[in-house]
Structures are given as C-alpha cells and as structure tokens.
Design a protein around this motif. Structure first.
Motif, PDB file in Angstrom:
ATOM      1  N   LYS A  42      16.716  23.706  75.272  1.00 38.70           N
ATOM      2  CA  LYS A  42      15.969  23.654  74.018  1.00 38.70           C
ATOM      3  C   LYS A  42      15.625  22.208  73.668  1.00 38.70           C
ATOM      4  O   LYS A  42      16.499  21.339  73.687  1.00 38.70           O
ATOM      5  N   ILE A  43      14.351  21.944  73.390  1.00 36.55           N
ATOM      6  CA  ILE A  43      13.992  20.566  73.050  1.00 36.55           C
ATOM      7  C   ILE A  43      13.478  20.429  71.625  1.00 36.55           C
ATOM      8  O   ILE A  43      13.448  19.335  71.080  1.00 36.55           O
ATOM      9  N   ALA A  44      13.068  21.524  71.008  1.00 36.49           N
ATOM     10  CA  ALA A  44      12.553  21.411  69.638  1.00 36.49           C
ATOM     11  C   ALA A  44      12.485  22.780  68.978  1.00 36.49           C
ATOM     12  O   ALA A  44      12.461  23.812  69.649  1.00 36.49           O
ATOM     13  N   THR A  45      12.493  22.732  67.647  1.00 43.01           N
ATOM     14  CA  THR A  45      12.202  23.928  66.863  1.00 43.01           C
ATOM     15  C   THR A  45      10.970  23.605  66.039  1.00 43.01           C
ATOM     16  O   THR A  45      10.902  22.552  65.407  1.00 43.01           O
ATOM     17  N   PRO A  47      -0.863  23.796  83.470  1.00 45.89           N
ATOM     18  CA  PRO A  47       0.051  24.867  83.059  1.00 45.89           C
ATOM     19  C   PRO A  47       0.794  24.526  81.767  1.00 45.89           C
ATOM     20  O   PRO A  47       0.874  23.352  81.390  1.00 45.89           O
ATOM     21  N   ARG A  48       1.353  25.532  81.125  1.00 43.99           N
ATOM     22  CA  ARG A  48       2.168  25.308  79.928  1.00 43.99           C
ATOM     23  C   ARG A  48       3.315  24.359  80.263  1.00 43.99           C
ATOM     24  O   ARG A  48       4.010  24.548  81.278  1.00 43.99           O
ATOM     25  N   SER A  49       3.519  23.338  79.417  1.00 40.88           N
ATOM     26  CA  SER A  49       4.549  22.330  79.682  1.00 40.88           C
ATOM     27  C   SER A  49       5.932  22.807  79.262  1.00 40.88           C
ATOM     28  O   SER A  49       6.937  22.194  79.619  1.00 40.88           O
ATOM     29  N   ALA A  50       5.987  23.861  78.460  1.00 42.43           N
ATOM     30  CA  ALA A  50       7.263  24.324  77.914  1.00 42.43           C
ATOM     31  C   ALA A  50       7.141  25.809  77.582  1.00 42.43           C
ATOM     32  O   ALA A  50       6.038  26.357  77.556  1.00 42.43           O
ATOM     33  N   THR A  51       8.298  26.420  77.341  1.00 43.61           N
ATOM     34  CA  THR A  51       8.313  27.816  76.881  1.00 43.61           C
ATOM     35  C   THR A  51       8.515  27.811  75.372  1.00 43.61           C
ATOM     36  O   THR A  51       9.339  27.049  74.847  1.00 43.61           O
ATOM     37  N   VAL A  52       7.752  28.632  74.679  1.00 45.28           N
ATOM     38  CA  VAL A  52       7.869  28.718  73.221  1.00 45.28           C
ATOM     39  C   VAL A  52       8.156  30.180  72.861  1.00 45.28           C
ATOM     40  O   VAL A  52       7.408  31.080  73.245  1.00 45.28           O
ATOM     41  N   VAL A  53       9.276  30.376  72.157  1.00 41.74           N
ATOM     42  CA  VAL A  53       9.728  31.739  71.837  1.00 41.74           C
ATOM     43  C   VAL A  53       9.924  31.879  70.329  1.00 41.74           C
ATOM     44  O   VAL A  53      10.516  30.996  69.688  1.00 41.74           O
ATOM     45  N   PHE A  55       2.085  23.121  65.147  1.00 44.30           N
ATOM     46  CA  PHE A  55       1.243  23.824  66.115  1.00 44.30           C
ATOM     47  C   PHE A  55       1.824  23.674  67.510  1.00 44.30           C
ATOM     48  O   PHE A  55       2.668  22.803  67.758  1.00 44.30           O
ATOM     49  N   PHE A  56       1.370  24.515  68.408  1.00 44.83           N
ATOM     50  CA  PHE A  56       1.754  24.377  69.820  1.00 44.83           C
ATOM     51  C   PHE A  56       0.687  25.049  70.679  1.00 44.83           C
ATOM     52  O   PHE A  56      -0.157  25.797  70.189  1.00 44.83           O
ATOM     53  N   GLY A  57       0.755  24.731  71.986  1.00 52.00           N
ATOM     54  CA  GLY A  57      -0.197  25.333  72.924  1.00 52.00           C
ATOM     55  C   GLY A  57      -1.411  24.467  73.168  1.00 52.00           C
ATOM     56  O   GLY A  57      -2.293  24.826  73.943  1.00 52.00           O
ATOM     57  N   GLU A  58      -1.428  23.263  72.538  1.00 47.44           N
ATOM     58  CA  GLU A  58      -2.602  22.391  72.669  1.00 47.44           C
ATOM     59  C   GLU A  58      -2.690  21.750  74.060  1.00 47.44           C
ATOM     60  O   GLU A  58      -3.790  21.500  74.564  1.00 47.44           O
ATOM     61  N   MET A  59      -1.512  21.497  74.686  1.00 46.65           N
ATOM     62  CA  MET A  59      -1.534  20.697  75.921  1.00 46.65           C
ATOM     63  C   MET A  59      -2.292  21.391  77.051  1.00 46.65           C
ATOM     64  O   MET A  59      -3.163  20.803  77.693  1.00 46.65           O
ATOM     65  N   ALA A  60      -1.952  22.662  77.292  1.00 44.41           N
ATOM     66  CA  ALA A  60      -2.616  23.380  78.396  1.00 44.41           C
ATOM     67  C   ALA A  60      -4.116  23.535  78.137  1.00 44.41           C
ATOM     68  O   ALA A  60      -4.912  23.585  79.079  1.00 44.41           O
ATOM     69  N   LEU A  61      -4.492  23.595  76.866  1.00 52.28           N
ATOM     70  CA  LEU A  61      -5.926  23.739  76.575  1.00 52.28           C
ATOM     71  C   LEU A  61      -6.656  22.405  76.739  1.00 52.28           C
ATOM     72  O   LEU A  61      -7.794  22.363  77.188  1.00 52.28           O
ATOM     73  N   GLN A 105       3.241  11.885  69.131  1.00 50.45           N
ATOM     74  CA  GLN A 105       4.627  11.945  68.649  1.00 50.45           C
ATOM     75  C   GLN A 105       5.509  12.701  69.649  1.00 50.45           C
ATOM     76  O   GLN A 105       6.638  12.299  69.913  1.00 50.45           O
ATOM     77  N   ARG A 106       4.970  13.791  70.230  1.00 52.18           N
ATOM     78  CA  ARG A 106       5.764  14.565  71.188  1.00 52.18           C
ATOM     79  C   ARG A 106       6.041  13.746  72.451  1.00 52.18           C
ATOM     80  O   ARG A 106       7.111  13.831  73.035  1.00 52.18           O
ATOM     81  N   LEU A 107       5.050  12.937  72.834  1.00 54.36           N
ATOM     82  CA  LEU A 107       5.228  12.079  74.010  1.00 54.36           C
ATOM     83  C   LEU A 107       6.336  11.063  73.752  1.00 54.36           C
ATOM     84  O   LEU A 107       7.223  10.850  74.583  1.00 54.36           O
TER      85      LEU A 107
END
Ligand code: CMP
Length: 142
Positions: A70-73, A90-96, A79-85, A131-133
């Motif tokens: 786990k790296i973040a909540t 590919p998706r850099s992480a799993t988001v659940v 927001f999320f999902g911007e990187m692959a777009l 910021q995520r970087l």
C-alpha cells in the motif's frame, strides 16, 4: 460499477478538484463526466494493465498499491488513473475501493477534452502528478 443518472453541477462544485471552476467550466465538466458508484473492494485500476478511464473521487476512499504494497489512500476531491491516459502506458498501480464510493469517470477522449477545455484542471492534474513523483522518490525501495 453502476452508472447513475446525470445532472450534477451542484455536486461537482463540492468536489475540491473542481471547486475553483466557473459555472461555464462546471457545465463543460458536467457534460464530460459520468457519475458512478463502486462497491467495497472493487478494483478500479489494475497495475500493469491498460487503462482507459480517469476517476475523480466524490465520496469514499480508495487504496493505492504497487506490487502488493500500500502506498497511498485517496479520498474525496482527489483523482487517479491519469498516468495511463497521459502516456498510454500500463496502470502504474492498483487502486481498490475501500468501501462504497461515488466517483466521476471520464474515458480517454473525454479526459483529453477536459484538459483542453478547462486548463485550470489540467494544471491541477499536472501538479498532482509532480507531487506523486516527489512522494515516490522519497519512499523507501525494498
Ligand atoms: P494510473 O497509472 O493510470 O493507474 C494507477 C493510478 O494510481 C495512477 O494512474 C495514479 O493516479 C495513482 N497513483 C500512482 N502512484 C501514486 C502515488 N504514489 N500516490 C497516489 N496515487 C498514485
């Protein structure tokens, strides 16, 4: 994910990513996003797989993990999902989903329209990526 009916400028205004937008911008955003509900433990993005959607959290939280760690909540307004777009990688992480969630979702074409037509949001997303970087660079590597 279950689709919810449209008609949501008032709701969008309460999402921090969109809170500084003008009425005209909010109308544009409302025309681009779909409001969806996610169920607890629903996988919204899967590391290593192609990504076709960008998400903004309206209600609830989601856990981000890389290689099972786990790296973040992420909570409302984020927001999320911007990187692959952005890079079509590919998706850099799993988001659940942590529990029940309400999200705004845009497919890749609508995401591009959002960036072009509402530059203030494009800047906020860029800032979020930076910021995520920085956080990723600070995180220990095992
Ligand atoms: P994407 O790679 O499309 O899919 C997984 C998403 O997880 C990614 O986009 C980001 O939105 C998000 N993500 C990746 N790394 C982090 C991080 N360090 N902190 C928060 N969110 C992240």
């Amino acid at each position: 994910m279950r689709r919810k009916p449209k008609g949501k400028m008032e709701l969008l205004k309460n999402v921090s990513l969109f809170s500084a937008c003008t009425t005209k911008e909010l109308a544009k955003i409302a025309s681009l996003v779909d409001e969806v509900e996610a169920t607890p433990r629903e996988v919204l993005a899967k590391e290593g797989t192609p990504g076709r959607e960008f998400f903004v959290i309206s209600r609830g939280t989601a856990k981000v993990s890389i290689r099972g760690k786990k790296i973040a909540t992420l909570g409302p307004g984020t927001f999320f999902g911007e990187m692959a777009l952005v890079d079509q990688g590919p998706r850099s992480a799993t988001v659940v989903a942590d529990g029940p969630m309400v999200l705004y979702v845009l497919d890749s074409r609508h995401f591009s329209s959002l960036l072009e037509q509402v530059p203030a949001i494009a800047r906020k997303i860029l800032k979020g990526i930076a910021q995520r970087l920085r956080e990723a660079e600070k995180a220990p590597t095992y």
